[in-house]
Design a protein around this motif. Structure first.
Motif, PDB file in Angstrom:
ATOM      1  N   ALA A 170      69.560 -21.929  40.393  1.00  0.00           N
ATOM      2  CA  ALA A 170      68.572 -21.419  41.348  1.00  0.00           C
ATOM      3  C   ALA A 170      67.790 -20.221  40.817  1.00  0.00           C
ATOM      4  CB  ALA A 170      69.252 -21.044  42.660  1.00  0.00           C
TER       5      ALA A 170
ATOM      6  N   HIS B 236      67.673 -29.401  45.576  1.00  0.00           N
ATOM      7  CA  HIS B 236      68.985 -29.735  45.005  1.00  0.00           C
ATOM      8  C   HIS B 236      69.673 -30.793  45.875  1.00  0.00           C
ATOM      9  CE1 HIS B 236      69.423 -25.528  42.905  1.00  0.00           C
ATOM     10  NE2 HIS B 236      68.202 -26.020  42.802  1.00  0.00           N
ATOM     11  N   GLN B 237      69.666 -30.555  47.192  1.00  0.00           N
ATOM     12  CA  GLN B 237      70.346 -31.472  48.112  1.00  0.00           C
ATOM     13  C   GLN B 237      69.699 -32.852  48.121  1.00  0.00           C
ATOM     14  OE1 GLN B 237      73.347 -29.589  48.455  1.00  0.00           O
ATOM     15  NE2 GLN B 237      73.283 -31.087  50.115  1.00  0.00           N
TER      16      GLN B 237
ATOM     17  N   ARG C 296      66.909 -24.775  47.307  1.00  0.00           N
ATOM     18  CA  ARG C 296      68.169 -25.533  47.320  1.00  0.00           C
ATOM     19  C   ARG C 296      68.049 -26.832  48.111  1.00  0.00           C
ATOM     20  NH1 ARG C 296      72.157 -22.534  44.949  1.00  0.00           N
ATOM     21  NH2 ARG C 296      71.760 -20.279  44.791  1.00  0.00           N
TER      22      ARG C 296
END
Length: 311
Positions: free
Chosen positions: A37, A19-20, A16
């Motif tokens: 995810a 993603h950020q 993740r």
């Protein structure tokens, strides 16, 4: 460019933090991103989001990246979608399987945001080409030290070699059989892999009247892990039920592979003539399951093909 006109990209990665990083990048405004995810989440979002490009982690939890690629290419709804695979380490076999199944590009982690958005730009311009595979030597950064657990469980290695079985005095100490492990806890019997070590194990089990349910876990379908299967004695006894658990490989299920292995041109008995009851079950990375007193979890191994470790 407004969101309705933006190209839609689905990024499926278990990390993740990636993603950020993408969400915080300034160039993200050029595209409409969705994130997943796990493999299951990726497939669900793909059909609702209808992306122009899917970027998927090779070792994505629950469903392997190659399996997602194959599903995309086999579905008339999605076969025109672009696919880029992500991996921390690129092995030649995975690279070749990705391209053979229609992958547009193989991106190795870690990557800079500059190169990431450059790749996106080249893809939508129609000029993105896969880079040639480059073999890199890898070195282990740490060693795994197993912990001692309850002595009520029984573990025996019936075969430990890779590639092919051997014989002769140099191999007496560790034996010459390929991979096969037996785990016993009470009446529960687990076998991990069916290298040619499974032959003496089968002869041993045939002497124990109380065992008629056997569970065989296949980590992956390379030859040294399945070549002993036709020589497993309980296969030819109708009183046995043999549950075969295996991940879906790049090309075929374990049932398909065993069907092709046991044909009369290669072996005296074909799969349909096996006397024992065979029960085939697919297993997936990150999805735990229970076999009697054994609670089993899985994780991808850094190995060519869809390969699972068992815990």
């Amino acid at each position: 460019m407004n969101r309705k006109e933006s190209k839609k990209i689905l990024l499926a990665d278990s990390d993740r933090k990636i993603h950020q990083r993408i969400k915080q990048a300034r160039k993200i405004e050029r595209y409409h991103f969705a994130f997943a995810a796990t493999g299951t989440e990726a497939l669900e979002k793909m059909y609702h989001f209808q992306p122009d490009l899917v970027i998927v982690e090779l070792m994505l939890p629950h469903i392997h990246g190659i399996e997602i690629l194959k599903r995309i290419r086999m579905d008339s709804f999605s076969k025109q979608i672009g696919v880029i695979l992500l991996a921390d380490h690129v092995l030649m076999q995975n690279y070749q399987a990705a391209l053979r199944n229609g992958c547009d590009y193989f991106l190795e982690k870690p990557f800079s945001l500059t190169s990431f958005f450059s790749i996106l730009s080249h893809f939508f311009e129609g000029i993105l080409l896969p880079i040639p595979f480059e073999n890199k030597e890898s070195s282990a950064s740490h060693a795994y030290l197993p912990k001692t657990h309850s002595n009520r469980s029984y573990l025996k290695f019936w075969g430990t070699r890779g590639s092919n079985g051997v014989s002769g005095s140099p191999y007496v100490h560790f034996g010459g059989n390929t991979c096969c492990l037996e785990l016993r806890h009470g009446k529960d019997v687990l076998i991990v892999d069916a290298g040619n070590g499974i032959r003496p194990l089968g002869l041993h089990l045939a002497q124990i009247d109380s065992i008629r349910d056997i569970h065989l876990l296949i980590s992956h379908t390379h030859w040294d892990h399945v070549s002993g299967f036709p020589f497993f004695a309980p296969l030819y006894d109708p009183s046995y039920r043999i549950h075969i658990w295996a991940p879906i490989g790049f090309d075929k299920t374990i049932h398909d592979l065993f069907s092709e292995m046991l044909v009369h041109s290669l072996f005296p008995v074909n799969l349909e003539e096996i006397k024992a009851q065979l029960i085939f079950k697919n297993i997936y990375e990150g999805i735990p399951f229970q076999i009697g007193s054994f609670a089993i979890d899985t994780h991808y191994a850094l190995h060519p093909g869809a390969t699972l470790c068992f815990k």
